[in-house]
Design an enzyme around this catalytic site. Structure first.
Site, short mmCIF file in Angstrom:
data_model
loop_
_atom_site.label_atom_id
_atom_site.label_comp_id
_atom_site.label_asym_id
_atom_site.label_seq_id
_atom_site.Cartn_x
_atom_site.Cartn_y
_atom_site.Cartn_z
CB ILE A 296 -10.44 -22.15 1.02
CG1 ILE A 296 -10.38 -21.56 -0.40
CG2 ILE A 296 -11.32 -21.28 1.92
CD1 ILE A 296 -11.75 -21.51 -1.08
CG ASP B 93 9.84 -0.09 3.96
OD1 ASP B 93 10.27 -1.16 4.43
OD2 ASP B 93 8.70 0.05 3.49
CG LEU C 156 0.74 3.39 5.25
CD1 LEU C 156 0.65 4.88 5.56
CD2 LEU C 156 0.79 3.18 3.74
NE ARG D 239 -11.14 -11.71 5.91
CZ ARG D 239 -11.74 -12.40 6.86
NH1 ARG D 239 -13.07 -12.31 7.00
NH2 ARG D 239 -11.07 -13.19 7.67
CG ASP E 105 12.99 -1.12 12.69
OD1 ASP E 105 12.13 -0.67 13.48
OD2 ASP E 105 13.03 -2.31 12.34
N GLY F 41 8.38 -4.55 2.62
CA GLY F 41 8.51 -3.89 1.34
C GLY F 41 9.76 -4.30 0.59
CE1 TYR G 230 -1.62 -5.78 11.71
CE2 TYR G 230 -3.80 -6.69 11.35
CZ TYR G 230 -2.82 -5.79 11.02
OH TYR G 230 -3.03 -4.89 10.01
CB ALA H 215 2.40 -2.09 10.78
CB ILE I 182 -0.96 0.01 1.21
CG1 ILE I 182 -1.91 -1.19 1.14
CG2 ILE I 182 -1.76 1.30 1.26
CD1 ILE I 182 -2.82 -1.33 2.35
#
Length: 335
Positions: free
Chosen positions: A225, A31, A77, A233, A56, A36, A166, A79, A12
């Site tokens: 699955i 980052d 962002l 979702r 970090d 990423g 989380y 995390a 994102i």
């Protein structure tokens, strides 16, 4: 506008960075590349408005270096984002998501009010010898903090229920962000995008369900699955998500608020598999690794975002899936 995007080399984050650069903002990405990749931000490297810093958010010395610059908006962002990993290793998630957020809040507070600034009642008394500069924080939280819903969409007043470290770490970080808004008058907003998917998302086991399904179909591999597949979702295309993130930073109307973003349409994982796969490959239902972390129904009510910042999704699920498929087909991820 001078902006900082922590986690800006992530899925994102790279789209948020791209949108900000398209607005001619200056963007610094911080980052540590745990989620990423440099490939995600390769296209920006020759842009004079773009700067990448490897580091970090838990490293206070690195943050001192980063905040030598003054930022108008801090898009936070960075995390640990994997729900299942958080159950197996809660310490890493807590230190990244909660303590890391605290570190960012402190740097923002120092930038805006100085280390010697103090509250006198409801007002700040600043030291004129300190170089202060106003800023705003946009904190990326998650829909995974919510309790299960029924048929109606989940609004921001819906009960929260952390069913994983989380979710618990994100709620703790949210509360810290809002406490800095209320206690210090530091402009801030907590945003809760629903399940985001799209181009540049990882297609392996650590990736998102849409990308994994598409990649498996393209390779003729079975899809697994977890559980019954009846869990739902609300799938938000990443370009819509990035627009929401950026606009939340630009608007003062959302300061001090929690704001959702989604499509208002939920789909079961079984239905999603049928949309993406049809009868092309075999679908297996397997035992859930951590069933206690599963939220069986997620459907967003995004009316608050629409009212306050005029945001609503532009992509349908089918359009987003098709664009994601074309991207996966055209990259070396197809392997």
């Amino acid at each position: 506008m001078n902006t900082l995007v922590t986690g800006g080399a992530g899925f994102i984050g790279r789209w948020v960075t791209k949108r900000l650069l398209n607005e001619n903002d200056s963007v610094t990405v911080l980052d540590n590349l745990s989620n990423g990749t440099l490939e995600n931000i390769e296209e920006f490297k020759n842009n004079t408005h773009f700067k990448f810093i490897g580091g970090d958010i838990k490293d206070k010395n690195k943050l001192d270096e980063v905040f030598k610059n003054k930022f108008d908006i801090i898009y936070h962002l960075a995390a640990s984002i994997n729900v299942q990993d958080s159950i197996d290793d809660p310490e890493t998630t807590f230190f990244n998501d909660t303590l890391g957020t605290f570190n960012i809040l402190e740097k923002a507070r120092y930038q805006m009010f100085g280390k010697r600034g103090r509250m006198d009642g409801n007002s700040w008394v600043l030291d004129p010898n300190e170089d202060t500069y106003p800023c705003k924080i946009v904190f990326m939280s998650t829909c995974m903090v919510y309790d299960v819903s029924k048929d109606e969409g989940i609004s921001e007043t819906h009960p929260v229920k952390p069913v994983s470290p989380y979710g618990g770490s994100k709620i703790a970080a949210e509360n810290m962000v809002l406490s800095y808004y209320n206690a210090y008058k530091l402009p801030a907003v907590v945003i809760r995008p629903f399940n985001t998917y799209g181009s540049f998302q990882k297609t392996g086991g650590e990736g998102g369900v849409v990308a994994i399904f598409i990649n498996n179909v393209l390779h003729g591999r079975d899809i697994n699955i977890y559980g019954s597949g009846e869990q739902t979702r609300d799938l938000l295309y990443v370009k819509d998500c990035a627009d929401f993130v950026v606009e939340s930073g630009y608007s003062e109307k959302v300061n001090g608020q929690i704001v959702n973003a989604g499509t208002g349409r939920d789909v079961t994982i079984n239905e999603l598999a049928d949309i993406i796969c049809g009868s092309k490959i075999k679908i297996n239902h397997v035992k859930h690794i951590h069933p206690q972390s599963e939220i069986m129904k997620l459907k967003c009510d995004y009316s608050k975002a629409k009212k306050l910042i005029g945001w609503q999704p532009k992509y349908t699920l089918e359009q987003g899936i098709e664009e994601t498929r074309k991207w996966i087909e055209g990259t070396k991820l197809l392997r």
